[in-house]
Each structure stands twice: as C-alpha cells, then as structure tokens.
Scaffold this motif. Structure first.
Motif, PDB file in Angstrom:
ATOM      1  N   ILE A   1      46.812   0.276  42.365  1.00 20.33           N
ATOM      2  CA  ILE A   1      46.765  -1.127  42.782  1.00 20.33           C
ATOM      3  C   ILE A   1      45.319  -1.607  42.730  1.00 20.33           C
ATOM      4  N   SER A   2      45.133  -2.891  42.782  1.00 22.30           N
ATOM      5  CA  SER A   2      43.780  -3.444  42.727  1.00 22.30           C
ATOM      6  C   SER A   2      43.172  -3.492  44.123  1.00 22.30           C
ATOM      7  N   LYS A   3      41.854  -3.591  44.163  1.00 20.03           N
ATOM      8  CA  LYS A   3      41.171  -3.743  45.446  1.00 20.03           C
ATOM      9  C   LYS A   3      41.646  -5.023  46.129  1.00 20.03           C
ATOM     10  N   ARG A   4      41.863  -6.016  45.339  1.00 19.95           N
ATOM     11  CA  ARG A   4      42.316  -7.302  45.880  1.00 19.95           C
ATOM     12  C   ARG A   4      43.648  -7.124  46.630  1.00 19.95           C
ATOM     13  N   THR A   5      44.561  -6.391  46.017  1.00 25.03           N
ATOM     14  CA  THR A   5      45.864  -6.135  46.657  1.00 25.03           C
ATOM     15  C   THR A   5      45.685  -5.305  47.921  1.00 25.03           C
ATOM     16  N   LEU A   6      44.831  -4.307  47.843  1.00 29.24           N
ATOM     17  CA  LEU A   6      44.564  -3.467  49.016  1.00 29.24           C
ATOM     18  C   LEU A   6      44.057  -4.325  50.169  1.00 29.24           C
ATOM     19  N   TYR A   7      43.073  -5.169  49.885  1.00 29.39           N
ATOM     20  CA  TYR A   7      42.489  -6.001  50.945  1.00 29.39           C
ATOM     21  C   TYR A   7      43.410  -7.138  51.369  1.00 29.39           C
ATOM     22  N   LYS A   8      44.379  -7.436  50.541  1.00 28.76           N
ATOM     23  CA  LYS A   8      45.388  -8.431  50.927  1.00 28.76           C
ATOM     24  C   LYS A   8      46.280  -7.867  52.033  1.00 28.76           C
ATOM     25  N   HIS A   9      46.568  -6.567  51.961  1.00 30.16           N
ATOM     26  CA  HIS A   9      47.415  -5.905  52.952  1.00 30.16           C
ATOM     27  C   HIS A   9      46.618  -5.395  54.150  1.00 30.16           C
ATOM     28  N   PHE A  10      45.380  -4.998  53.896  1.00 33.48           N
ATOM     29  CA  PHE A  10      44.516  -4.434  54.936  1.00 33.48           C
ATOM     30  C   PHE A  10      43.165  -5.115  54.830  1.00 33.48           C
ATOM     31  N   THR A  11      42.695  -5.669  55.904  1.00 29.83           N
ATOM     32  CA  THR A  11      41.452  -6.438  55.843  1.00 29.83           C
ATOM     33  C   THR A  11      40.226  -5.581  55.572  1.00 29.83           C
ATOM     34  N   SER A  12      40.353  -4.266  55.792  1.00 26.79           N
ATOM     35  CA  SER A  12      39.223  -3.366  55.597  1.00 26.79           C
ATOM     36  C   SER A  12      39.727  -1.930  55.424  1.00 26.79           C
ATOM     37  N   LYS A  13      38.809  -1.056  55.077  1.00 29.50           N
ATOM     38  CA  LYS A  13      39.143   0.368  54.998  1.00 29.50           C
ATOM     39  C   LYS A  13      39.590   0.857  56.371  1.00 29.50           C
ATOM     40  N   GLU A  14      38.944   0.362  57.411  1.00 26.08           N
ATOM     41  CA  GLU A  14      39.312   0.755  58.771  1.00 26.08           C
ATOM     42  C   GLU A  14      40.740   0.337  59.094  1.00 26.08           C
ATOM     43  N   GLY A  15      41.156  -0.827  58.615  1.00 26.56           N
ATOM     44  CA  GLY A  15      42.537  -1.275  58.815  1.00 26.56           C
ATOM     45  C   GLY A  15      43.528  -0.332  58.147  1.00 26.56           C
ATOM     46  N   LEU A  16      43.162   0.152  56.980  1.00 26.53           N
ATOM     47  CA  LEU A  16      44.002   1.115  56.270  1.00 26.53           C
ATOM     48  C   LEU A  16      44.041   2.456  57.019  1.00 26.53           C
ATOM     49  N   ILE A  17      42.922   2.857  57.578  1.00 32.21           N
ATOM     50  CA  ILE A  17      42.875   4.099  58.358  1.00 32.21           C
ATOM     51  C   ILE A  17      43.781   3.984  59.577  1.00 32.21           C
ATOM     52  N   ILE A  18      43.732   2.857  60.259  1.00 37.75           N
ATOM     53  CA  ILE A  18      44.595   2.641  61.426  1.00 37.75           C
ATOM     54  C   ILE A  18      46.060   2.736  61.017  1.00 37.75           C
ATOM     55  N   ALA A  19      46.408   2.123  59.902  1.00 40.45           N
ATOM     56  CA  ALA A  19      47.790   2.182  59.411  1.00 40.45           C
ATOM     57  C   ALA A  19      48.183   3.622  59.081  1.00 40.45           C
ATOM     58  N   ALA A  20      47.245   4.391  58.517  1.00 36.14           N
ATOM     59  CA  ALA A  20      47.518   5.788  58.180  1.00 36.14           C
ATOM     60  C   ALA A  20      47.675   6.634  59.449  1.00 36.14           C
ATOM     61  N   VAL A  21      46.869   6.359  60.471  1.00 34.74           N
ATOM     62  CA  VAL A  21      47.006   7.070  61.752  1.00 34.74           C
ATOM     63  C   VAL A  21      48.368   6.749  62.374  1.00 34.74           C
ATOM     64  N   ASN A  22      48.754   5.479  62.329  1.00 34.03           N
ATOM     65  CA  ASN A  22      50.063   5.077  62.867  1.00 34.03           C
ATOM     66  C   ASN A  22      51.200   5.754  62.109  1.00 34.03           C
ATOM     67  N   TYR A  23      51.058   5.866  60.796  1.00 37.57           N
ATOM     68  CA  TYR A  23      52.050   6.551  59.969  1.00 37.57           C
ATOM     69  C   TYR A  23      52.139   8.024  60.373  1.00 37.57           C
ATOM     70  N   TYR A  24      50.986   8.664  60.506  1.00 35.72           N
ATOM     71  CA  TYR A  24      50.945  10.073  60.928  1.00 35.72           C
ATOM     72  C   TYR A  24      51.626  10.235  62.283  1.00 35.72           C
ATOM     73  N   HIS A  25      51.292   9.363  63.211  1.00 34.16           N
ATOM     74  CA  HIS A  25      51.881   9.449  64.547  1.00 34.16           C
ATOM     75  C   HIS A  25      53.404   9.355  64.472  1.00 34.16           C
ATOM     76  N   GLN A  26      53.878   8.420  63.695  1.00 34.88           N
ATOM     77  CA  GLN A  26      55.327   8.216  63.573  1.00 34.88           C
ATOM     78  C   GLN A  26      56.019   9.477  63.052  1.00 34.88           C
ATOM     79  N   ILE A  27      55.498  10.047  61.980  1.00 35.39           N
ATOM     80  CA  ILE A  27      56.176  11.215  61.400  1.00 35.39           C
ATOM     81  C   ILE A  27      55.954  12.480  62.227  1.00 35.39           C
ATOM     82  N   MET A  28      54.740  12.662  62.740  1.00 33.92           N
ATOM     83  CA  MET A  28      54.443  13.904  63.452  1.00 33.92           C
ATOM     84  C   MET A  28      55.081  13.921  64.839  1.00 33.92           C
ATOM     85  N   TYR A  29      54.978  12.833  65.565  1.00 33.31           N
ATOM     86  CA  TYR A  29      55.580  12.792  66.892  1.00 33.31           C
ATOM     87  C   TYR A  29      57.097  12.981  66.778  1.00 33.31           C
ATOM     88  N   GLY A  30      57.703  12.302  65.812  1.00 34.64           N
ATOM     89  CA  GLY A  30      59.146  12.441  65.598  1.00 34.64           C
ATOM     90  C   GLY A  30      59.536  13.865  65.267  1.00 34.64           C
TER      91      GLY A  30
END
Length: 194
Positions: free
Chosen positions: A44-73
């Motif tokens: 995907i393009s950087k533009r698309t990435l930043y369209k979904h996540f305002t920053s790299k940190e936003g993507l990291i937060i989403a990845a942590v939330n994803y990890y929490h969802q799968i691991m806790y479950g």
C-alpha cells in the motif's frame, strides 16, 4: 450496497495493514522498523497508511490492540477449556500457556511488553494500550483467586503477573521454557501463603 462494500474493503485493508505491521514490529522491533518497511510489505502507499493511521505510533497502538485481542482470547480459552478444577491451579495455567508458546518457537516475547519497553516515557498512548493488556491479564488471574476466596486476590494477581513478565523476558533471553517453569514454581509457593 456499494457504500457498504467499500466500507468492508477499507476495513479489510486496515486489518491487513495492522497484521502486516504487527508481524514486522514483532520480528524487528518498533524503532528499527520504518514506515517504508511496512509499506513495502503491504504493497500500500504511505498515503493510504496515513489515511488509516495518523502516524506510526497510531499503527503501533492498533498493533498492540490486535495483539491483546488475539493473545488475551487465546490465554482465556486455554484456561477455560482445561480440565483443571481448582481455581488457583487455573490461574497458574498462564505459565503453561506461555511455556507452550516458547516450546513451539515463539521467542519474541510479549508484543505489549516490547512496545512498552521501547516507548517507556516517550509515548503515553502506546504505554496505555500496553497497560490494557497487562491489566486484563491481572483481572483474569484475579477472577480465579476470587473464586478461591483469597482475600488479597488483587495483590496476589499482581505478584503472579510480575513473575509471568519476568519469565517472558528470561525465556526470550535464554530461548528456553525453563524460566517459565521456575516462575510457576515460585508462584505456587507464593499462592500457598495466602
């Protein structure tokens, strides 16, 4: 109908970006992984990435939330589906789950702990997302201690998670589940005092 299909498509693209970033961050670390590596892996393009996540940190937060969802479950299911009857023994199964991961070759440690360590005192939102995971595990353990009618269930739960986190770090460094087995032994001793 077309609008709904577009929303599903956008949601799927967002989920794909999160899963891809999660894999890359887990293997390489957060600071060592640039946005270009994520863009290259997803196509995907950087533009698309930043369209979904305002920053790299936003993507990291989403990845942590994803990890929490799968691991806790996965942890909660593992404990609930076991044939173990005693609540304290159920609580300590968190160590068995971890040993199984390490023995299967998962040597990257805890994604949330890794993020919290790399971003300690640098990104409060990332730290908060990581804390959700840890606090959820504490609450899961405490649930079983409450079933066992342990009065200091919260304190004991925190002690167990501290042993658990130490076991994660040590098993990551030694590439062995032995530290997990030792931590579980120590947890049994602590539990016997309550």
């Amino acid at each position: 109908m077309e609008k709904k299909i577009n929303q599903v498509s956008k949601s799927q693209k967002r989920d794909e970006m999160i899963k891809s970033a999660y894999d890359i961050f887990y293997k390489n670390g957060f600071h060592a992984t640039g946005v270009d590596a994520i863009v290259d892996s997803t196509g995907i393009s950087k533009r698309t990435l930043y369209k979904h996540f305002t920053s790299k940190e936003g993507l990291i937060i989403a990845a942590v939330n994803y990890y929490h969802q799968i691991m806790y479950g996965a942890i909660a299911d593992y404990i609930e589906k076991s044939a173990v009857d005693k609540p304290v023994d159920k609580a300590l199964m968190i160590f068995d789950f971890l040993a199984g991961l390490v023995d299967a070759g998962n040597l990257h440690g805890c994604f949330a702990m890794n993020a919290k360590t790399e971003y300690a005192r640098k990104a409060a939102e990332i730290e908060s997302a990581c804390d959700v995971h840890t606090n959820s595990l504490i609450e899961l353990i405490e649930k079983y201690f409450l079933e066992a009618e342990i009065k200091e269930s919260k304190v004991l739960s925190i002690q167990i998670i501290m042993l658990f986190e130490g076991a994660i770090l040590r098993s990551k460094g030694t590439e062995s589940s032995l530290p997990i087995q030792l931590a579980k032994s120590a947890a049994k001793v602590i539990c016997s005092q309550y």
